[in-house]
Design a protein around this motif. Structure first.
Motif, PDB file in Angstrom:
ATOM      1  N   ALA A   1      12.577 -10.175  -8.949  1.00  0.00           N
ATOM      2  CA  ALA A   1      13.252  -8.919  -8.005  1.00  0.00           C
ATOM      3  C   ALA A   1      13.367  -7.861  -9.180  1.00  0.00           C
ATOM      4  O   ALA A   1      12.904  -6.310  -8.640  1.00  0.00           O
ATOM      5  CB  ALA A   1      14.657  -9.344  -7.816  1.00  0.00           C
ATOM      6  N   ASP A   2      13.692  -8.003 -10.376  1.00  0.00           N
ATOM      7  CA  ASP A   2      13.873  -6.670 -11.192  1.00  0.00           C
ATOM      8  C   ASP A   2      12.441  -5.907 -11.212  1.00  0.00           C
ATOM      9  O   ASP A   2      12.354  -4.698 -11.696  1.00  0.00           O
ATOM     10  CB  ASP A   2      14.229  -6.976 -12.587  1.00  0.00           C
ATOM     11  CG  ASP A   2      15.900  -7.482 -12.458  1.00  0.00           C
ATOM     12  OD1 ASP A   2      16.529  -7.045 -11.631  1.00  0.00           O
ATOM     13  OD2 ASP A   2      16.401  -8.024 -13.629  1.00  0.00           O
ATOM     14  N   PHE A   3      11.444  -6.658 -11.337  1.00  0.00           N
ATOM     15  CA  PHE A   3      10.083  -6.228 -11.601  1.00  0.00           C
ATOM     16  C   PHE A   3       9.579  -5.265 -10.178  1.00  0.00           C
ATOM     17  O   PHE A   3       9.337  -4.218 -10.371  1.00  0.00           O
ATOM     18  CB  PHE A   3       9.029  -7.260 -11.860  1.00  0.00           C
ATOM     19  CG  PHE A   3       7.556  -6.758 -11.943  1.00  0.00           C
ATOM     20  CD1 PHE A   3       7.057  -6.404 -13.210  1.00  0.00           C
ATOM     21  CD2 PHE A   3       6.597  -6.974 -10.940  1.00  0.00           C
ATOM     22  CE1 PHE A   3       5.800  -5.966 -13.290  1.00  0.00           C
ATOM     23  CE2 PHE A   3       5.374  -6.548 -10.950  1.00  0.00           C
ATOM     24  CZ  PHE A   3       5.002  -6.020 -12.358  1.00  0.00           C
ATOM     25  N   MET A   4       9.867  -5.926  -9.053  1.00  0.00           N
ATOM     26  CA  MET A   4       9.410  -5.264  -7.906  1.00  0.00           C
ATOM     27  C   MET A   4      10.360  -4.245  -7.652  1.00  0.00           C
ATOM     28  O   MET A   4       9.793  -3.220  -6.868  1.00  0.00           O
ATOM     29  CB  MET A   4       9.649  -6.499  -6.592  1.00  0.00           C
ATOM     30  CG  MET A   4       8.463  -7.399  -6.739  1.00  0.00           C
ATOM     31  SD  MET A   4       8.473  -8.269  -5.452  1.00  0.00           S
ATOM     32  CE  MET A   4       9.961  -9.418  -5.499  1.00  0.00           C
ATOM     33  N   ARG A   5      11.583  -4.055  -7.899  1.00  0.00           N
ATOM     34  CA  ARG A   5      12.360  -2.990  -7.600  1.00  0.00           C
ATOM     35  C   ARG A   5      12.027  -1.614  -8.176  1.00  0.00           C
ATOM     36  O   ARG A   5      12.316  -0.742  -7.800  1.00  0.00           O
ATOM     37  CB  ARG A   5      13.862  -3.322  -8.080  1.00  0.00           C
ATOM     38  CG  ARG A   5      14.567  -4.304  -6.880  1.00  0.00           C
ATOM     39  CD  ARG A   5      15.761  -4.868  -7.545  1.00  0.00           C
ATOM     40  NE  ARG A   5      16.194  -6.001  -6.470  1.00  0.00           N
ATOM     41  CZ  ARG A   5      17.254  -6.777  -6.758  1.00  0.00           C
ATOM     42  NH1 ARG A   5      17.899  -6.874  -7.900  1.00  0.00           N
ATOM     43  NH2 ARG A   5      17.922  -7.431  -5.781  1.00  0.00           N
ATOM     44  N   VAL A   6      11.330  -1.791  -9.403  1.00  0.00           N
ATOM     45  CA  VAL A   6      10.785  -0.647 -10.263  1.00  0.00           C
ATOM     46  C   VAL A   6      10.130   0.349  -9.157  1.00  0.00           C
ATOM     47  O   VAL A   6       9.861   1.406  -9.309  1.00  0.00           O
ATOM     48  CB  VAL A   6      10.114  -0.871 -11.458  1.00  0.00           C
ATOM     49  CG1 VAL A   6       9.510   0.195 -12.220  1.00  0.00           C
ATOM     50  CG2 VAL A   6      11.036  -1.678 -12.291  1.00  0.00           C
ATOM     51  N   PHE A   7       9.112  -0.459  -8.550  1.00  0.00           N
ATOM     52  CA  PHE A   7       7.963   0.299  -7.634  1.00  0.00           C
ATOM     53  C   PHE A   7       8.313   0.232  -6.242  1.00  0.00           C
ATOM     54  O   PHE A   7       7.783   1.071  -5.275  1.00  0.00           O
ATOM     55  CB  PHE A   7       6.636   0.004  -7.819  1.00  0.00           C
ATOM     56  CG  PHE A   7       6.353  -1.304  -7.785  1.00  0.00           C
ATOM     57  CD1 PHE A   7       5.845  -1.835  -6.449  1.00  0.00           C
ATOM     58  CD2 PHE A   7       6.549  -2.236  -8.907  1.00  0.00           C
ATOM     59  CE1 PHE A   7       5.736  -3.288  -6.155  1.00  0.00           C
ATOM     60  CE2 PHE A   7       6.345  -3.752  -8.456  1.00  0.00           C
ATOM     61  CZ  PHE A   7       5.831  -4.094  -7.322  1.00  0.00           C
ATOM     62  N   ALA A   8       9.080  -0.549  -5.711  1.00  0.00           N
ATOM     63  CA  ALA A   8       9.187  -1.000  -4.150  1.00  0.00           C
ATOM     64  C   ALA A   8       9.485   0.298  -3.288  1.00  0.00           C
ATOM     65  O   ALA A   8       9.024   0.558  -2.195  1.00  0.00           O
ATOM     66  CB  ALA A   8       9.934  -1.908  -3.812  1.00  0.00           C
ATOM     67  N   GLU A   9      10.646   0.943  -3.578  1.00  0.00           N
ATOM     68  CA  GLU A   9      10.979   2.394  -2.834  1.00  0.00           C
ATOM     69  C   GLU A   9       9.827   3.221  -2.925  1.00  0.00           C
ATOM     70  O   GLU A   9       9.453   3.970  -1.798  1.00  0.00           O
ATOM     71  CB  GLU A   9      12.139   2.658  -3.415  1.00  0.00           C
ATOM     72  CG  GLU A   9      13.080   3.531  -2.632  1.00  0.00           C
ATOM     73  CD  GLU A   9      14.376   4.164  -3.014  1.00  0.00           C
ATOM     74  OE1 GLU A   9      15.177   4.555  -1.835  1.00  0.00           O
ATOM     75  OE2 GLU A   9      14.714   3.724  -4.258  1.00  0.00           O
ATOM     76  N   GLN A  10       9.134   3.571  -4.091  1.00  0.00           N
ATOM     77  CA  GLN A  10       8.363   4.491  -4.019  1.00  0.00           C
ATOM     78  C   GLN A  10       6.978   4.239  -3.412  1.00  0.00           C
ATOM     79  O   GLN A  10       6.496   5.002  -2.687  1.00  0.00           O
ATOM     80  CB  GLN A  10       7.922   4.860  -5.577  1.00  0.00           C
ATOM     81  CG  GLN A  10       6.864   5.955  -5.600  1.00  0.00           C
ATOM     82  CD  GLN A  10       6.527   6.355  -7.092  1.00  0.00           C
ATOM     83  OE1 GLN A  10       7.206   5.580  -8.352  1.00  0.00           O
ATOM     84  NE2 GLN A  10       5.740   7.308  -7.442  1.00  0.00           N
ATOM     85  N   VAL A  11       6.748   2.863  -3.554  1.00  0.00           N
ATOM     86  CA  VAL A  11       5.232   2.598  -3.091  1.00  0.00           C
ATOM     87  C   VAL A  11       5.490   2.096  -1.665  1.00  0.00           C
ATOM     88  O   VAL A  11       4.622   2.507  -0.678  1.00  0.00           O
ATOM     89  CB  VAL A  11       4.470   1.383  -4.017  1.00  0.00           C
ATOM     90  CG1 VAL A  11       3.505   0.699  -3.409  1.00  0.00           C
ATOM     91  CG2 VAL A  11       4.442   1.841  -5.224  1.00  0.00           C
ATOM     92  N   TYR A  12       6.600   1.413  -1.150  1.00  0.00           N
ATOM     93  CA  TYR A  12       6.725   0.639   0.205  1.00  0.00           C
ATOM     94  C   TYR A  12       7.723   1.393   0.917  1.00  0.00           C
ATOM     95  O   TYR A  12       7.758   1.433   2.010  1.00  0.00           O
ATOM     96  CB  TYR A  12       7.019  -0.817  -0.067  1.00  0.00           C
ATOM     97  CG  TYR A  12       6.286  -1.605  -0.755  1.00  0.00           C
ATOM     98  CD1 TYR A  12       4.791  -1.348  -0.612  1.00  0.00           C
ATOM     99  CD2 TYR A  12       6.637  -2.544  -1.704  1.00  0.00           C
ATOM    100  CE1 TYR A  12       3.868  -2.247  -1.390  1.00  0.00           C
ATOM    101  CE2 TYR A  12       5.865  -3.280  -2.371  1.00  0.00           C
ATOM    102  CZ  TYR A  12       4.250  -3.229  -2.090  1.00  0.00           C
ATOM    103  OH  TYR A  12       3.582  -4.080  -2.817  1.00  0.00           O
ATOM    104  N   GLY A  13       8.381   2.327   0.271  1.00  0.00           N
ATOM    105  CA  GLY A  13       9.791   2.742   1.261  1.00  0.00           C
ATOM    106  C   GLY A  13      10.878   1.813   1.023  1.00  0.00           C
ATOM    107  O   GLY A  13      11.700   1.744   2.195  1.00  0.00           O
TER     108      GLY A  13
END
Length: 335
Positions: A186-198
């Motif tokens: 979760a910590d890894f994905m949260r770094v980019f999820a908002e910018q990349v996936y919204g």
């Protein structure tokens, strides 16, 4: 404001609206997979029908690796962990006494895979633990800016599937709330999820390691510690949905047997509901695998059950007109 400027703005907005209505998924070829998804969304969003679902209950869950972005030659988080160990090795000479870490430094990926969860936990402990979430996020973000996929020669956060970015937008435009439910950290994905996936951090559900709270110099601090607290894979996915969302989704998107339980939890005995499996069939533009993947993403049982469960199976080679976006591109057609 000049009339010509107003007219130009009106034309842009009108064309964009028409585009989204007439072809909401432009990177998808017309066919049964696209039709099934569009029909489901229309079914649950048409008022005054028996299949109408209130916006509060329009929940969709997505796996990440192999569903929203590529997962070969290895899951990208594992590549990050390996490269972090290689980067930090000169500062940690004691690692030479650890057989697993030495295998990483020697590039013996096969040996690492053979070590299973024990080896993976050692790699994660060395590369992830002892940091605050903020420190860890910075390391991931720094890596994302420089690391490139060995085959596609683009940053890992650009190895995302344009057709699935369009699905995310399409669902959000119809008042769905979308979540990532992935075996990745979760910590890894949260770094980019908002910018990349919204997708904001609070809607990212994944595996997570141990952590402890400390008050240091009168400042509250969270420290990542060794060990995996929860693995969000297979039967763990419905458990995570129950714990963190509190409602069963009505739509689920996955690509492997690791998503089978989540697909079952979403669709079995529930009408209306929708399940979709991304089948990797395009060796030229991406990869082709199911029963014998080189990395993660084994797909056998979920594929066998798809017809019985009425899950839509996407043939990447025939159903997707485009796989990856152009650099800096998101969706060609948005509301």
């Amino acid at each position: 404001m000049k009339i010509s400027t107003v007219l130009a703005a009106f034309v842009v907005v009108t064309l964009s609206s028409l585009c989204s209505q007439e072809n909401p998924l432009p990177s998808w070829n017309d066919g049964p997979s696209k039709a099934a998804l569009v029909a489901f969304v229309e079914k649950v969003t048409t008022p005054n029908t028996e299949t109408f679902v209130q916006p509060a209950d329009r929940i969709a869950v997505f796996d990440n690796d192999g569903t929203l972005w590529a997962e070969n030659p290895l899951p990208f988080q594992l590549i990050f962990a390996i490269e972090e160990i290689q980067r930090l090795a000169p500062e940690n000479p004691e690692w030479k006494d650890n057989a697993t870490i030495q295998a990483v430094l020697d590039g013996e990926v096969a040996s690492l895979k053979a070590g299973g969860m024990k080896a993976l936990n050692e790699v994660l402990a060395v590369s992830h633990a002892g940091l605050t979430p903020e420190e860890f996020a910075k390391r991931v973000a720094d890596w994302m800016t420089t690391a490139k996929h060995p085959r596609f020669e683009r940053p890992y956060n650009e190895c995302v599937y344009l057709p699935m970015l369009e699905v995310l937008d399409y669902l959000r435009n119809h008042d769905f709330k979308v979540y990532i439910v992935s075996g990745g950290g979760a910590d890894f994905m949260r770094v980019f999820a908002e910018q990349v996936y919204g997708i904001p951090p609070q809607q990212v559900i994944g595996s997570y390691g141990n952590a402890e709270y400390q008050l240091i110099d009168d400042q509250p601090v969270m420290i990542k510690t060794p060990g995996v607290a929860f693995v969000d894979d297979k039967e763990g996915k419905p458990v995570a949905i129950h714990r963190f969302i509190g409602k069963r989704p009505i739509a689920c998107f996955g690509n492997s047997d690791g998503d089978k339980a989540m697909l079952e939890w979403t669709t079995i005995g529930r009408t209306p509901s929708f399940g979709m499996i991304i089948h990797h069939t395009d060796a030229e533009r991406e990869y082709a695998y199911d029963k014998a993947p080189k990395s993660s993403g084994k797909l056998i049982k979920a594929l066998e059950d798809a017809a019985k469960r009425n899950w839509t199976v996407v043939d990447m080679k025939t159903d997707w007109a485009t796989v990856f976006p152009k650099p800096g591109e998101k969706c060609e057609c948005e509301e």
